[in-house]
Motif scaffolding. Structure first.
Motif, PDB file in Angstrom:
ATOM      1  N   LEU A 200       0.908  -0.889   0.250  1.00  0.00           N
ATOM      2  CA  LEU A 200       0.259  -0.049  -0.160  1.00  0.00           C
ATOM      3  C   LEU A 200       0.760   1.440  -0.012  1.00  0.00           C
ATOM      4  CD1 LEU A 200      -2.646  -1.200   2.650  1.00  0.00           C
ATOM      5  CD2 LEU A 200      -2.734  -0.711   0.434  1.00  0.00           C
ATOM      6  N   VAL A 201       2.137   1.687   0.842  1.00  0.00           N
ATOM      7  CA  VAL A 201       2.787   2.320   1.591  1.00  0.00           C
ATOM      8  C   VAL A 201       4.202   3.062   0.584  1.00  0.00           C
ATOM      9  CG1 VAL A 201       3.184   4.703   2.699  1.00  0.00           C
ATOM     10  CG2 VAL A 201       1.774   2.754   3.397  1.00  0.00           C
ATOM     11  N   GLY A 202       5.010   1.635   0.144  1.00  0.00           N
ATOM     12  CA  GLY A 202       6.297   1.375  -0.594  1.00  0.00           C
ATOM     13  C   GLY A 202       6.865   0.455   0.322  1.00  0.00           C
ATOM     14  N   GLU A 203       7.972   0.746   0.134  1.00  0.00           N
ATOM     15  CA  GLU A 203       9.318  -0.119   0.733  1.00  0.00           C
ATOM     16  C   GLU A 203       9.262   0.960   2.203  1.00  0.00           C
ATOM     17  OE1 GLU A 203      11.109  -1.854   0.187  1.00  0.00           O
ATOM     18  OE2 GLU A 203      10.051  -3.044  -2.241  1.00  0.00           O
ATOM     19  N   PHE A 204      10.324   0.248   3.050  1.00  0.00           N
ATOM     20  CA  PHE A 204      10.872   0.443   4.287  1.00  0.00           C
ATOM     21  C   PHE A 204      12.107   1.235   4.072  1.00  0.00           C
ATOM     22  CE2 PHE A 204       7.525  -1.560   6.032  1.00  0.00           C
ATOM     23  CZ  PHE A 204       7.023  -2.210   6.888  1.00  0.00           C
ATOM     24  N   GLU A 205      12.607   2.089   4.711  1.00  0.00           N
ATOM     25  CA  GLU A 205      13.751   2.668   4.899  1.00  0.00           C
ATOM     26  C   GLU A 205      14.443   2.842   5.743  1.00  0.00           C
ATOM     27  OE1 GLU A 205      15.417   7.316   4.960  1.00  0.00           O
ATOM     28  OE2 GLU A 205      15.216   6.817   2.659  1.00  0.00           O
ATOM     29  N   ALA A 206      13.372   2.473   7.077  1.00  0.00           N
ATOM     30  CA  ALA A 206      14.420   2.752   8.333  1.00  0.00           C
ATOM     31  C   ALA A 206      13.033   2.392   9.491  1.00  0.00           C
ATOM     32  CB  ALA A 206      15.253   4.016   8.936  1.00  0.00           C
ATOM     33  N   VAL A 207      13.381   1.578  10.419  1.00  0.00           N
ATOM     34  CA  VAL A 207      12.655   1.260  11.755  1.00  0.00           C
ATOM     35  C   VAL A 207      13.522   1.385  13.054  1.00  0.00           C
ATOM     36  CG1 VAL A 207      11.851  -0.148  10.004  1.00  0.00           C
ATOM     37  CG2 VAL A 207      13.534  -1.187  11.636  1.00  0.00           C
ATOM     38  N   THR A 208      12.792   1.644  13.868  1.00  0.00           N
ATOM     39  CA  THR A 208      13.255   1.636  14.954  1.00  0.00           C
ATOM     40  C   THR A 208      12.278   0.278  15.895  1.00  0.00           C
ATOM     41  OG1 THR A 208      13.891   2.972  17.115  1.00  0.00           O
ATOM     42  CG2 THR A 208      12.003   3.980  15.675  1.00  0.00           C
ATOM     43  N   SER A 209      12.069   0.031  16.715  1.00  0.00           N
ATOM     44  CA  SER A 209      11.095  -1.248  17.420  1.00  0.00           C
ATOM     45  C   SER A 209      12.047  -1.467  18.974  1.00  0.00           C
ATOM     46  CB  SER A 209      11.211  -2.219  16.666  1.00  0.00           C
ATOM     47  OG  SER A 209      11.233  -3.354  17.444  1.00  0.00           O
ATOM     48  N   VAL A 210      10.674  -1.790  19.284  1.00  0.00           N
ATOM     49  CA  VAL A 210      10.398  -2.088  20.874  1.00  0.00           C
ATOM     50  C   VAL A 210      10.326  -3.664  20.694  1.00  0.00           C
ATOM     51  CG1 VAL A 210       9.835  -2.333  23.796  1.00  0.00           C
ATOM     52  CG2 VAL A 210      10.400   0.028  22.735  1.00  0.00           C
ATOM     53  N   MET A 211      10.713  -4.781  21.677  1.00  0.00           N
ATOM     54  CA  MET A 211      10.618  -6.281  21.478  1.00  0.00           C
ATOM     55  C   MET A 211      10.441  -6.521  23.024  1.00  0.00           C
ATOM     56  SD  MET A 211      11.873  -7.424  17.762  1.00  0.00           S
ATOM     57  CE  MET A 211      11.755  -8.719  18.004  1.00  0.00           C
ATOM     58  N   LYS A 212       9.509  -7.379  23.133  1.00  0.00           N
ATOM     59  CA  LYS A 212       9.543  -7.973  24.713  1.00  0.00           C
ATOM     60  C   LYS A 212       8.631  -9.652  24.442  1.00  0.00           C
ATOM     61  CE  LYS A 212       8.441  -6.869  29.656  1.00  0.00           C
ATOM     62  NZ  LYS A 212       9.041  -6.628  29.713  1.00  0.00           N
ATOM     63  N   THR A 213       8.980 -10.592  25.206  1.00  0.00           N
ATOM     64  CA  THR A 213       8.722 -11.580  25.524  1.00  0.00           C
ATOM     65  C   THR A 213       7.881 -11.431  27.222  1.00  0.00           C
ATOM     66  OG1 THR A 213      10.378 -12.174  24.749  1.00  0.00           O
ATOM     67  CG2 THR A 213       8.819 -14.071  25.856  1.00  0.00           C
ATOM     68  N   ALA A 232      -0.673 -30.355  27.902  1.00  0.00           N
ATOM     69  CA  ALA A 232       0.718 -29.856  28.803  1.00  0.00           C
ATOM     70  C   ALA A 232       1.179 -30.957  29.826  1.00  0.00           C
ATOM     71  CB  ALA A 232       0.207 -28.028  29.712  1.00  0.00           C
ATOM     72  N   SER A 233       2.820 -30.684  30.250  1.00  0.00           N
ATOM     73  CA  SER A 233       2.611 -31.409  31.002  1.00  0.00           C
ATOM     74  C   SER A 233       3.324 -30.772  32.230  1.00  0.00           C
ATOM     75  CB  SER A 233       4.081 -32.234  30.641  1.00  0.00           C
ATOM     76  OG  SER A 233       5.291 -31.688  30.222  1.00  0.00           O
ATOM     77  N   ALA A 234       4.175 -31.215  33.273  1.00  0.00           N
ATOM     78  CA  ALA A 234       3.888 -30.337  34.352  1.00  0.00           C
ATOM     79  C   ALA A 234       5.324 -29.689  34.353  1.00  0.00           C
ATOM     80  CB  ALA A 234       4.516 -31.526  35.848  1.00  0.00           C
ATOM     81  N   GLU A 235       5.931 -29.538  33.809  1.00  0.00           N
ATOM     82  CA  GLU A 235       8.034 -29.087  32.874  1.00  0.00           C
ATOM     83  C   GLU A 235       7.514 -28.323  32.252  1.00  0.00           C
ATOM     84  OE1 GLU A 235      12.754 -31.110  31.198  1.00  0.00           O
ATOM     85  OE2 GLU A 235      10.638 -32.457  30.931  1.00  0.00           O
ATOM     86  N   LYS A 236       8.642 -27.069  32.851  1.00  0.00           N
ATOM     87  CA  LYS A 236       8.933 -25.718  31.204  1.00  0.00           C
ATOM     88  C   LYS A 236       9.359 -25.831  30.329  1.00  0.00           C
ATOM     89  CE  LYS A 236       5.232 -23.112  34.261  1.00  0.00           C
ATOM     90  NZ  LYS A 236       5.209 -22.077  34.981  1.00  0.00           N
ATOM     91  N   GLY A 237       9.753 -25.134  29.592  1.00  0.00           N
ATOM     92  CA  GLY A 237      10.313 -24.788  29.135  1.00  0.00           C
ATOM     93  C   GLY A 237      10.272 -23.199  28.519  1.00  0.00           C
ATOM     94  N   THR A 238      11.691 -22.610  28.190  1.00  0.00           N
ATOM     95  CA  THR A 238      12.408 -21.670  27.913  1.00  0.00           C
ATOM     96  C   THR A 238      11.278 -21.147  26.387  1.00  0.00           C
ATOM     97  OG1 THR A 238      14.499 -21.467  29.703  1.00  0.00           O
ATOM     98  CG2 THR A 238      13.667 -19.333  27.752  1.00  0.00           C
ATOM     99  N   VAL A 239      10.734 -19.698  26.529  1.00  0.00           N
ATOM    100  CA  VAL A 239      10.243 -18.681  25.041  1.00  0.00           C
ATOM    101  C   VAL A 239      11.667 -18.122  25.385  1.00  0.00           C
ATOM    102  CG1 VAL A 239       8.948 -17.190  24.616  1.00  0.00           C
ATOM    103  CG2 VAL A 239       8.345 -19.031  25.680  1.00  0.00           C
ATOM    104  N   ASP A 240      12.067 -18.028  23.898  1.00  0.00           N
ATOM    105  CA  ASP A 240      12.807 -17.334  23.482  1.00  0.00           C
ATOM    106  C   ASP A 240      12.968 -16.723  21.927  1.00  0.00           C
ATOM    107  OD1 ASP A 240      13.559 -19.200  21.441  1.00  0.00           O
ATOM    108  OD2 ASP A 240      15.288 -19.916  21.620  1.00  0.00           O
ATOM    109  N   VAL A 241      11.634 -15.972  22.099  1.00  0.00           N
ATOM    110  CA  VAL A 241      11.192 -15.515  20.693  1.00  0.00           C
ATOM    111  C   VAL A 241      10.659 -14.260  21.319  1.00  0.00           C
ATOM    112  CG1 VAL A 241      10.909 -17.256  19.437  1.00  0.00           C
ATOM    113  CG2 VAL A 241       9.014 -17.246  20.525  1.00  0.00           C
ATOM    114  N   ASP A 242      10.180 -13.363  20.924  1.00  0.00           N
ATOM    115  CA  ASP A 242       9.402 -12.011  21.014  1.00  0.00           C
ATOM    116  C   ASP A 242       7.357 -12.298  21.102  1.00  0.00           C
ATOM    117  OD1 ASP A 242       7.952 -11.068  18.642  1.00  0.00           O
ATOM    118  OD2 ASP A 242       9.981 -11.805  18.405  1.00  0.00           O
ATOM    119  N   ASP A 243       6.663 -12.017  21.893  1.00  0.00           N
ATOM    120  CA  ASP A 243       5.795 -11.878  21.923  1.00  0.00           C
ATOM    121  C   ASP A 243       5.147 -11.079  21.723  1.00  0.00           C
ATOM    122  OD1 ASP A 243       4.833 -14.398  23.492  1.00  0.00           O
ATOM    123  OD2 ASP A 243       5.949 -13.356  25.605  1.00  0.00           O
TER     124      ASP A 243
END
Length: 383
Positions: A200-213, A232-243
């Motif tokens: 709709l608008v065209g190419e991105f030139e630059a970005v600034t961002s905040v990401m959080k898990t 789900a089991s009782a054991e837990k694992g790590t999330v290593d991507v952004d929410d």
């Protein structure tokens, strides 16, 4: 009419969606080439045997490598976790198969560049399944922009909000694992709104961002598990991507904008949308009301000034091939069918499909820049 034999790799939600779209596209659109649901592939034999019958395929298989090298297969449809996209697409291209690949394209822009190089060398037609861009209302927005009916674009606000992972008890699927997914909400759903913004608008030139898990640990699933539902089991694992990812954008045209994506917004089930403000009007779209485009024009009379709703129908893109009365409405599979119609027509006419691997690589570069900005806390240029 020539009929192409298709192999779908993956039996999950997207494997089902593409299978249904392939079944109905000849009925709705009458493409110039036909498509046959020849073989469906999954490493889980019980799941793929069931899918063969349910999705209407002639055969099933458990080894995608064998299938993509079969001389009778013309089209390969990739509906697997993101970490396997590049390997399957490159193998299919080398074997001379046309490729429809689910988004995001790959784990990294470097992998995407390898996919594009293989596709170019083989001379195949390649398309990425950014299906939301094919929505008739979104295409109507594109038409209004292209025709200059809202004037010069000033600002773009895009969002994609979901709530399926807001519950901390949701099991740790592959979508929460960087090695398999590449990124979290950003690549999974953010890539869709990035695609719409580029259209709709065209190419991105630059970005600034905040990401959080928001949720750093989740219960591990019991048994084989790829989706976000299940025991789900009782054991837990790590999330290593952004929410979540919130990004400000400078477009090459001088337009500025914002994009917000999250999978942790209760009440927002699948809410992808945007608003474009321009010198002569505004356009607004929300996929949860995908048959409606809201518009306001600066030259409307004062006593009728404000937003109006345009309903998808025979006067909008693809309306002549869908339903004959405005407001009858399209759904998710109609949009996937449009996607398949465009792909098959590109093959029939021996021309590039859209969006294709070139678009996918650029979207991966934008994702790279957003991730880099979240680390540097600075504006990052898009390659």
């Amino acid at each position: 009419m020539k009929t192409l034999n298709a192999a779908v790799i993956g039996t999950g939600f997207m494997g089902k969606a593409h299978s249904v779209a392939m079944a109905v596209v000849p009925i709705i659109f009458e493409p110039s080439v036909g498509i046959d649901r020849t073989v469906i592939v999954d490493i889980d034999e019980a799941a793929v045997k069931k899918a063969q019958v349910q999705y209407g395929f002639r055969e099933y298989a458990t080894d995608w490598r064998e299938v993509v090298n079969r001389p009778d297969i013309d089209v390969v449809v990739i509906c697997t976790p993101n970490d396997s996209h590049a390997e399957i697409a490159i193998a299919a291209a080398k074997s001379g198969k046309h490729v429809m690949c689910e988004k995001p394209m790959a784990l990294t822009s470097q992998d995407g560049e390898k996919m594009l190089a293989a596709a170019k060398q083989a001379g195949i037609v390649h398309q990425l399944a950014f299906n939301f861009r094919h929505s008739p209302a979104l295409q109507m927005a594109h038409r209004l922009v292209e025709q200059g009916r809202i004037g010069k674009i000033l600002a773009f606000r895009g969002y994609y909000l979901q709530d399926w992972s807001a519950d901390p008890s949701t099991p740790l699927s592959w979508r929460f694992n960087k090695a398999k997914a590449g990124s979290g909400a950003l690549g999974d759903i953010g890539s869709h709104i990035i695609d719409a913004a580029r259209l709709l608008v065209g190419e991105f030139e630059a970005v600034t961002s905040v990401m959080k898990t928001f949720i750093p640990e989740r219960p591990l699933p019991e048994g084989r598990f790829f989706g976000h539902k299940g025991a789900a089991s009782a054991e837990k694992g790590t999330v290593d991507v952004d929410d979540t990812a919130i990004t400000m954008v400078k477009f090459a045209s001088g337009v500025h904008g914002t994009i917000e994506v999250t999978r942790n917004a209760y009440g927002h089930h699948n809410q992808m949308g945007f608003e474009i403000n321009a010198t002569r009007g505004t356009i607004a779209f929300d996929y949860q009301r995908l048959n409606e485009l809201r518009v306001a024009f600066a030259d409307d009379p004062a006593d009728a000034f404000g937003f109006r709703t345009i309903y998808s129908g025979p006067n909008q893109p693809y309306g002549d091939k869908l339903w004959p009365v405005a407001g009858m409405g399209q759904g998710y599979i109609d949009v996937k069918s449009i996607e398949w119609y465009n792909f098959l027509q590109a093959i029939a006419e021996n021309r590039p499909a859209s969006p294709n691997f070139e678009d996918g690589v650029q979207i991966e570069r934008i994702i790279d820049a957003i991730q880099a900005s979240a680390k540097s806390a600075a504006w990052e240029r898009v390659a």
